[in-house]
Write a protein that holds these residues in place. Structure first.
Motif, PDB file in Angstrom:
ATOM      1  N   LEU A  16     -52.251  23.617  16.336  1.00 34.02           N
ATOM      2  CA  LEU A  16     -51.545  24.889  16.867  1.00 34.02           C
ATOM      3  C   LEU A  16     -51.649  26.105  15.826  1.00 34.02           C
ATOM      4  O   LEU A  16     -51.730  25.602  14.560  1.00 34.02           O
ATOM      5  CB  LEU A  16     -49.818  24.562  16.658  1.00 34.02           C
ATOM      6  CG  LEU A  16     -49.574  23.483  18.053  1.00 34.02           C
ATOM      7  CD1 LEU A  16     -48.187  23.270  17.691  1.00 34.02           C
ATOM      8  CD2 LEU A  16     -49.774  23.919  19.333  1.00 34.02           C
ATOM      9  N   LEU A  59     -39.567  23.874  25.316  1.00 35.11           N
ATOM     10  CA  LEU A  59     -40.895  24.216  25.095  1.00 35.11           C
ATOM     11  C   LEU A  59     -41.475  24.628  26.429  1.00 35.11           C
ATOM     12  O   LEU A  59     -41.713  24.023  27.404  1.00 35.11           O
ATOM     13  CB  LEU A  59     -41.874  23.172  24.690  1.00 35.11           C
ATOM     14  CG  LEU A  59     -43.432  23.546  24.282  1.00 35.11           C
ATOM     15  CD1 LEU A  59     -43.183  24.378  22.983  1.00 35.11           C
ATOM     16  CD2 LEU A  59     -44.107  22.118  23.967  1.00 35.11           C
ATOM     17  N   GLU A  91     -49.757  29.438  14.830  1.00 38.52           N
ATOM     18  CA  GLU A  91     -48.330  30.202  15.086  1.00 38.52           C
ATOM     19  C   GLU A  91     -48.455  31.675  15.173  1.00 38.52           C
ATOM     20  O   GLU A  91     -49.146  32.302  14.227  1.00 38.52           O
ATOM     21  CB  GLU A  91     -47.116  29.976  14.095  1.00 38.52           C
ATOM     22  CG  GLU A  91     -46.012  30.444  14.565  1.00 38.52           C
ATOM     23  CD  GLU A  91     -44.805  29.987  13.558  1.00 38.52           C
ATOM     24  OE1 GLU A  91     -43.515  30.517  13.897  1.00 38.52           O
ATOM     25  OE2 GLU A  91     -45.274  29.496  12.597  1.00 38.52           O
ATOM     26  N   ARG A 117     -42.232  31.150  18.375  1.00 35.46           N
ATOM     27  CA  ARG A 117     -40.598  30.616  18.742  1.00 35.46           C
ATOM     28  C   ARG A 117     -39.794  31.634  18.631  1.00 35.46           C
ATOM     29  O   ARG A 117     -39.980  32.540  18.011  1.00 35.46           O
ATOM     30  CB  ARG A 117     -40.610  29.436  17.767  1.00 35.46           C
ATOM     31  CG  ARG A 117     -40.720  29.838  16.330  1.00 35.46           C
ATOM     32  CD  ARG A 117     -40.263  28.594  15.254  1.00 35.46           C
ATOM     33  NE  ARG A 117     -40.586  28.938  14.049  1.00 35.46           N
ATOM     34  CZ  ARG A 117     -40.275  28.212  13.023  1.00 35.46           C
ATOM     35  NH1 ARG A 117     -39.380  27.179  13.136  1.00 35.46           N
ATOM     36  NH2 ARG A 117     -40.567  28.363  11.695  1.00 35.46           N
ATOM     37  N   ILE A 143     -48.904  29.140  19.418  1.00 33.93           N
ATOM     38  CA  ILE A 143     -47.400  28.833  19.836  1.00 33.93           C
ATOM     39  C   ILE A 143     -46.444  30.166  19.188  1.00 33.93           C
ATOM     40  O   ILE A 143     -47.027  30.667  18.113  1.00 33.93           O
ATOM     41  CB  ILE A 143     -46.900  27.345  19.298  1.00 33.93           C
ATOM     42  CG1 ILE A 143     -45.517  27.269  19.790  1.00 33.93           C
ATOM     43  CG2 ILE A 143     -47.126  27.332  17.782  1.00 33.93           C
ATOM     44  CD1 ILE A 143     -45.235  25.753  19.415  1.00 33.93           C
ATOM     45  N   THR A 158     -49.286  34.006  24.999  1.00 38.42           N
ATOM     46  CA  THR A 158     -49.011  32.728  24.098  1.00 38.42           C
ATOM     47  C   THR A 158     -49.265  31.465  24.782  1.00 38.42           C
ATOM     48  O   THR A 158     -48.634  31.348  25.998  1.00 38.42           O
ATOM     49  CB  THR A 158     -47.477  32.809  23.312  1.00 38.42           C
ATOM     50  OG1 THR A 158     -47.322  34.137  22.667  1.00 38.42           O
ATOM     51  CG2 THR A 158     -47.256  31.597  22.468  1.00 38.42           C
ATOM     52  N   LEU A 169     -47.980  28.498  23.981  1.00 36.34           N
ATOM     53  CA  LEU A 169     -46.674  27.676  23.918  1.00 36.34           C
ATOM     54  C   LEU A 169     -45.706  28.627  23.582  1.00 36.34           C
ATOM     55  O   LEU A 169     -45.751  29.162  22.319  1.00 36.34           O
ATOM     56  CB  LEU A 169     -46.865  26.325  23.178  1.00 36.34           C
ATOM     57  CG  LEU A 169     -47.798  25.356  23.584  1.00 36.34           C
ATOM     58  CD1 LEU A 169     -48.120  24.112  22.645  1.00 36.34           C
ATOM     59  CD2 LEU A 169     -47.353  24.712  25.038  1.00 36.34           C
TER      60      LEU A 169
END
Length: 267
Positions: free
Chosen positions: A200, A112, A202, A180, A178, A212, A214
């Protein structure tokens, strides 16, 4: 006679110019299986090798196109059955350590990235709360990937972290964004931060990284990890969460090399 010779030569030139040039294969994404430091032979594209990927790999293989270039790849929806090796498939690969399977020399790491250049995470106290909010062990238990290795993190109870936030002027917590890339465990991360009072939202992975709070990433080499840090101009904290071993089964006599991400490649 000279006329026919010139015409024949012209035809040869035209035919040669019309031939399709071979697409270079990404040799630098392959490593040798045996002696470290030895470059693997560039695999010859083939559609005769039957390759199965376990369901727990879905959406988490950056080199999927590379595998598809050298084999007929099928994504499994049922649990891996090693008895299918040799009858239905020539190679089977999965995340985890599985009995009777060979282990890839590379285990990808889930990390992370905490972007300390964006408020409120430019506050060191809040960054510290994020770092201590996670317990990787329940994450890997929820993923049900045998042999996954949780990183050692100094974890503080959600209650104590909530008190710390309230005393610092954040009694209701705060919101973060966040994104990913090819990673699992986002639901578990969301759950653990929610217990602290952090919500959070996304964002698409295409969002520029510095925008961003995270970012959840998967990497396999120290150079990749350093590149992620550099993407935030060094203004980020990288919190390693867990490693994901890769197992594979291959028919006897099939030469195997590995992608930079650790996936077996039939050569």
């Amino acid at each position: 006679m000279i006329y026919y010779t010139l015409a024949f030569s012209l035809i040869l030139v035209l035919l040669t110019g019309c031939e399709a040039s071979a697409t270079p294969f990404p040799v630098n994404s392959i490593i040798a299986e045996s002696t470290p430091g030895v470059d693997a032979t560039t695999p010859t594209p083939s559609t005769t090798v039957r390759y199965a990927l376990a369901a727990n790999t879905q959406g988490m293989i950056a080199e999927f196109d590379l595998l598809s270039a050298v084999a007929q790849v099928e994504a499994l929806t049922e649990p891996v059955n090693p008895n299918d090796l040799g009858t239905d498939y020539d190679v089977i690969a999965a995340f985890g350590r599985w009995p009777g399977a060979s282990l890839s020399p590379i285990s990808p790491q889930v990390t992370l990235i905490i972007n300390t250049s964006l408020p409120p995470l430019d506050n060191p106290m809040l960054t510290g709360v994020i770092q201590q909010a996670f317990d990787p062990q329940p994450m890997i238990e929820a993923l049900e990937i045998p042999g996954a290795e949780a990183a050692q993190i100094q974890t503080t109870s959600p209650r104590d972290l909530r008190i710390r936030l309230a005393n610092a002027g954040w009694p209701d917590g705060f919101d973060l964004t966040i994104a990913r890339s090819l990673t699992p465990a986002l639901p578990q991360i969301n759950q653990q931060l929610t217990q602290v009072g952090i919500t959070l939202r996304e964002l698409s992975y295409t969002t520029p990284y510095p925008n961003t709070h995270l970012l959840l990433v998967l990497w396999s080499t120290d150079a990749e990890r350093a590149a992620w840090s550099a993407a935030f101009d060094g203004k980020a904290v990288l919190l390693d969460l867990f490693k994901l071993p890769i197992s594979y089964w291959a028919v006897s006599g099939l030469q195997i090399t590995f992608t930079s991400g650790g996936w077996p490649v039939p050569a």
